[in-house]
Design a protein around this motif. Structure first.
Motif, PDB file in Angstrom:
ATOM      1  N   UNK A   1      29.913  25.824  43.363  1.00 53.98           N
ATOM      2  CA  UNK A   1      29.562  26.532  44.399  1.00 53.98           C
ATOM      3  C   UNK A   1      30.415  27.306  45.467  1.00 53.98           C
ATOM      4  N   UNK A   2      31.643  26.695  45.186  1.00 55.82           N
ATOM      5  CA  UNK A   2      32.918  27.074  46.390  1.00 55.82           C
ATOM      6  C   UNK A   2      33.077  28.659  45.711  1.00 55.82           C
ATOM      7  N   UNK A   3      33.477  28.817  44.579  1.00 59.83           N
ATOM      8  CA  UNK A   3      33.842  30.253  43.959  1.00 59.83           C
ATOM      9  C   UNK A   3      32.572  31.157  43.997  1.00 59.83           C
ATOM     10  N   UNK A   4      31.235  30.430  43.689  1.00 53.90           N
ATOM     11  CA  UNK A   4      30.115  31.459  43.774  1.00 53.90           C
ATOM     12  C   UNK A   4      29.812  31.842  45.133  1.00 53.90           C
ATOM     13  N   UNK A   5      30.062  31.029  46.311  1.00 53.13           N
ATOM     14  CA  UNK A   5      30.000  31.459  47.565  1.00 53.13           C
ATOM     15  C   UNK A   5      30.926  32.886  48.063  1.00 53.13           C
ATOM     16  N   UNK A   6      32.122  32.734  47.529  1.00 55.78           N
ATOM     17  CA  UNK A   6      33.098  33.646  47.586  1.00 55.78           C
ATOM     18  C   UNK A   6      32.759  34.913  47.215  1.00 55.78           C
ATOM     19  N   UNK A   7      31.989  35.056  45.970  1.00 54.52           N
ATOM     20  CA  UNK A   7      31.605  36.153  45.185  1.00 54.52           C
ATOM     21  C   UNK A   7      30.987  37.319  46.182  1.00 54.52           C
ATOM     22  N   UNK A   8      30.025  37.203  46.988  1.00 53.56           N
ATOM     23  CA  UNK A   8      29.688  38.105  47.551  1.00 53.56           C
ATOM     24  C   UNK A   8      30.512  38.454  48.918  1.00 53.56           C
ATOM     25  N   UNK A   9      31.284  37.542  49.084  1.00 53.16           N
ATOM     26  CA  UNK A   9      32.180  37.905  50.295  1.00 53.16           C
ATOM     27  C   UNK A   9      33.221  39.115  50.099  1.00 53.16           C
ATOM     28  N   UNK A  10      33.645  38.800  48.543  1.00 56.25           N
ATOM     29  CA  UNK A  10      34.417  40.126  48.209  1.00 56.25           C
ATOM     30  C   UNK A  10      33.953  41.608  48.287  1.00 56.25           C
TER      31      UNK A  10
END
Length: 84
Positions: free
Chosen positions: A4-13
């Motif tokens: 979930x941690x890298x998946x949360x960063x996905x839309x932020x990028x």
């Protein structure tokens, strides 16, 4: 760390790309306006310095976009590696 941690960063990028693109667009409009207004006699040394600074800012934004692409790829590889 779970997936979930890298998946949360996905839309932020993706949001960073939008912000950088908007900033790049506004700077390019400003540069075009400064280069086309007036004749060569009306351009001062101050205007040339401002144009140089704006061109450097455009270069920095392009570099930030490249780093954003690299971080997007690394984020995607991290998600895939956690999935596997």
């Amino acid at each position: 760390m779970d997936m979930t941690t890298p998946a949360l960063l996905f839309p932020a990028i993706s949001l960073l790309f939008v912000a950088y693109t908007n900033r790049l667009h506004s700077l390019s409009v400003l540069i075009r306006a400064m280069t086309t207004e007036g004749s060569d006699e009306s351009k001062t040394h101050h205007t040339d310095e401002q144009l140089d600074i704006l061109k450097k800012r455009v270069t920095y934004i392009k570099r930030m976009q490249v780093f954003g692409i690299v971080s997007f790829i690394f984020n995607l590889m991290t998600i895939i590696s956690f999935y596997i």
